[in-house]
Design a protein around this motif. Structure first.
Motif, PDB file in Angstrom:
ATOM      1  N   UNK A 218       0.838  -1.206   0.000  1.00  0.00           N
ATOM      2  CA  UNK A 218       0.000   0.000   0.000  1.00  0.00           C
ATOM      3  C   UNK A 218       0.871   1.253   0.000  1.00  0.00           C
ATOM      4  N   UNK A 219       0.583   2.141  -0.918  1.00  0.00           N
ATOM      5  CA  UNK A 219       1.244   3.439  -0.960  1.00  0.00           C
ATOM      6  C   UNK A 219       0.361   4.408  -1.743  1.00  0.00           C
ATOM      7  N   UNK A 220       0.147   5.603  -1.192  1.00  0.00           N
ATOM      8  CA  UNK A 220      -0.631   6.612  -1.905  1.00  0.00           C
ATOM      9  C   UNK A 220       0.020   6.894  -3.253  1.00  0.00           C
ATOM     10  N   UNK A 221      -0.780   6.855  -4.304  1.00  0.00           N
ATOM     11  CA  UNK A 221      -0.287   7.035  -5.657  1.00  0.00           C
ATOM     12  C   UNK A 221      -0.023   5.728  -6.369  1.00  0.00           C
ATOM     13  N   UNK A 222       0.089   4.645  -5.605  1.00  0.00           N
ATOM     14  CA  UNK A 222       0.282   3.331  -6.197  1.00  0.00           C
ATOM     15  C   UNK A 222      -1.027   2.765  -6.713  1.00  0.00           C
ATOM     16  N   UNK A 223      -0.963   1.549  -7.209  1.00  0.00           N
ATOM     17  CA  UNK A 223      -2.158   0.923  -7.752  1.00  0.00           C
ATOM     18  C   UNK A 223      -2.829   0.017  -6.741  1.00  0.00           C
ATOM     19  N   UNK A 224      -4.157   0.008  -6.733  1.00  0.00           N
ATOM     20  CA  UNK A 224      -4.876  -0.954  -5.895  1.00  0.00           C
ATOM     21  C   UNK A 224      -4.535  -2.385  -6.296  1.00  0.00           C
ATOM     22  N   UNK A 225      -4.208  -2.590  -7.564  1.00  0.00           N
ATOM     23  CA  UNK A 225      -3.853  -3.930  -8.037  1.00  0.00           C
ATOM     24  C   UNK A 225      -2.569  -4.437  -7.391  1.00  0.00           C
ATOM     25  N   UNK A 226      -1.718  -3.524  -6.906  1.00  0.00           N
ATOM     26  CA  UNK A 226      -0.454  -3.935  -6.290  1.00  0.00           C
ATOM     27  C   UNK A 226      -0.706  -4.816  -5.064  1.00  0.00           C
TER      28      UNK A 226
ATOM     29  N   UNK B  49       1.787   8.481   1.619  1.00  0.00           N
ATOM     30  CA  UNK B  49       2.886   8.418   0.664  1.00  0.00           C
ATOM     31  C   UNK B  49       4.035   7.567   1.188  1.00  0.00           C
ATOM     32  N   UNK B  50       4.079   7.362   2.509  1.00  0.00           N
ATOM     33  CA  UNK B  50       5.128   6.528   3.108  1.00  0.00           C
ATOM     34  C   UNK B  50       4.696   5.083   3.279  1.00  0.00           C
ATOM     35  N   UNK B  51       3.472   4.778   2.947  1.00  0.00           N
ATOM     36  CA  UNK B  51       2.954   3.415   3.110  1.00  0.00           C
ATOM     37  C   UNK B  51       1.670   3.396   3.890  1.00  0.00           C
ATOM     38  N   UNK B  52       1.351   2.224   4.446  1.00  0.00           N
ATOM     39  CA  UNK B  52       0.085   2.042   5.160  1.00  0.00           C
ATOM     40  C   UNK B  52       0.241   2.329   6.643  1.00  0.00           C
ATOM     41  N   UNK B  53      -0.753   3.012   7.213  1.00  0.00           N
ATOM     42  CA  UNK B  53      -0.868   3.171   8.660  1.00  0.00           C
ATOM     43  C   UNK B  53      -1.965   2.211   9.120  1.00  0.00           C
ATOM     44  N   UNK B  54      -1.622   1.250   9.962  1.00  0.00           N
ATOM     45  CA  UNK B  54      -2.581   0.267  10.447  1.00  0.00           C
ATOM     46  C   UNK B  54      -3.265   0.809  11.700  1.00  0.00           C
ATOM     47  N   UNK B  55      -4.612   0.844  11.704  1.00  0.00           N
ATOM     48  CA  UNK B  55      -5.341   1.447  12.825  1.00  0.00           C
ATOM     49  C   UNK B  55      -6.042   0.416  13.693  1.00  0.00           C
ATOM     50  N   UNK B  56      -5.998  -0.866  13.322  1.00  0.00           N
ATOM     51  CA  UNK B  56      -6.699  -1.886  14.105  1.00  0.00           C
ATOM     52  C   UNK B  56      -5.718  -2.752  14.912  1.00  0.00           C
ATOM     53  N   UNK B  57      -4.841  -2.075  15.614  1.00  0.00           N
ATOM     54  CA  UNK B  57      -3.923  -2.710  16.551  1.00  0.00           C
ATOM     55  C   UNK B  57      -4.403  -2.383  17.957  1.00  0.00           C
ATOM     56  N   UNK B  58      -4.293  -3.364  18.860  1.00  0.00           N
ATOM     57  CA  UNK B  58      -4.807  -3.158  20.216  1.00  0.00           C
ATOM     58  C   UNK B  58      -3.944  -2.222  21.042  1.00  0.00           C
TER      59      UNK B  58
END
Length: 251
Positions: A136-144, A241-250
């Motif tokens: 996951x990266x902003x500007x990348x493809x969902x297909x990635x 733009x730096x990647x994914x931020x995961x929000x479902x961590x305890x």
């Protein structure tokens, strides 16, 4: 949902953590003899104590606060009188809403003792999810995302359930941009917007290809076709733009 402010992000992180705590609290209670209804009641108490509401209940009138799928069931299992036994493979899927924001998470667990083959499937199910998250990266493809998951699955001899997809989340349980394939899909041309909120949730299997309804008397619970063990791991993420931020961590 697209995150446009620190307030948006704070609300998303809050409901993401609530979902994660409910998931982990339910998992800690897994033991032989507990029913799926009793497990669901534990999740409901966590949600209610935090001021959150079950997303499948308020969105689809689902007959439970959470989805609990056991063994041959792979998704959307209805809580009820089914008794968990030693060696069972159990998927817990928690999605909820608070302050108008939705998050979604899930994981698969073995009630000890587990068979080595299924234990490995669980370990690799997590790895498949993280392969997708790293893509996951902003500007990348969902297909990635699906390409990365498919590469991992193929290298390790797994199949992917191809009609259960990731999806947008945030303003609703199933939000724009709609379904996102977690398998290789050359027809997927969309790009990932900065701040876009969605799930990553591959269904990794030892032979399964599709999901279908379990039986005519149950309009919710899905099973693998062909029949095969299957695991699901899921996080809600925000694309940056730096990647994914995961929000479902305890924590």
């Amino acid at each position: 949902m697209t995150i446009t402010s620190e307030e948006d992000l704070a609300r998303l992180k809050a409901i993401g953590r609530i979902c994660a705590v409910a998931r982990d609290t339910m998992a800690a209670a897994l033991e032989p003899g507990i029913t799926t209804q009793e497990l669901d009641d534990i999740g409901r108490k966590v949600l209610e104590a935090s001021g959150a509401r079950s997303a499948p209940e308020i969105t689809y009138q689902f007959p439970g606060a959470t989805c609990i799928s056991v063994n041959e069931e792979i998704a959307h299992g209805m809580p009820g009188d089914r008794v968990i036994a030693a060696g069972d493979l159990v998927n817990i899927d928690v999605s909820a809403e608070k302050d108008g924001v939705f998050a979604d998470t899930g994981a698969s667990y073995i009630v000890p003792p587990g068979r080595p083959r299924i234990e490995k499937l669980c370990r690799d199910g997590k790895k498949a999810m993280w392969a997708g998250i790293r893509a996951v990266r902003a500007g990348g493809g969902l297909a990635d995302i699906g390409t990365a998951i498919g590469k991992f699955a193929g290298m390790h001899g797994y199949t992917l359930i191809r009609n259960l997809a990731s999806h947008g989340v945030g303003d609703s349980l199933h939000d724009a941009p709609g379904e996102i394939p977690t398998w290789p899909d050359r027809s997927e041309r969309r790009r990932i917007g900065d701040g876009l909120v969605f799930t990553i949730e591959p269904f990794l299997s030892l032979g399964g290809q599709m999901a279908e309804e379990k039986d005519l008397d149950d309009p919710w619970t899905l099973v693998s076709v062909p029949a095969a063990p299957c695991v699901q791991y899921e996080h809600t993420v925000v694309a940056t733009k730096r990647g994914a931020v995961v929000v479902t961590l305890a924590a």
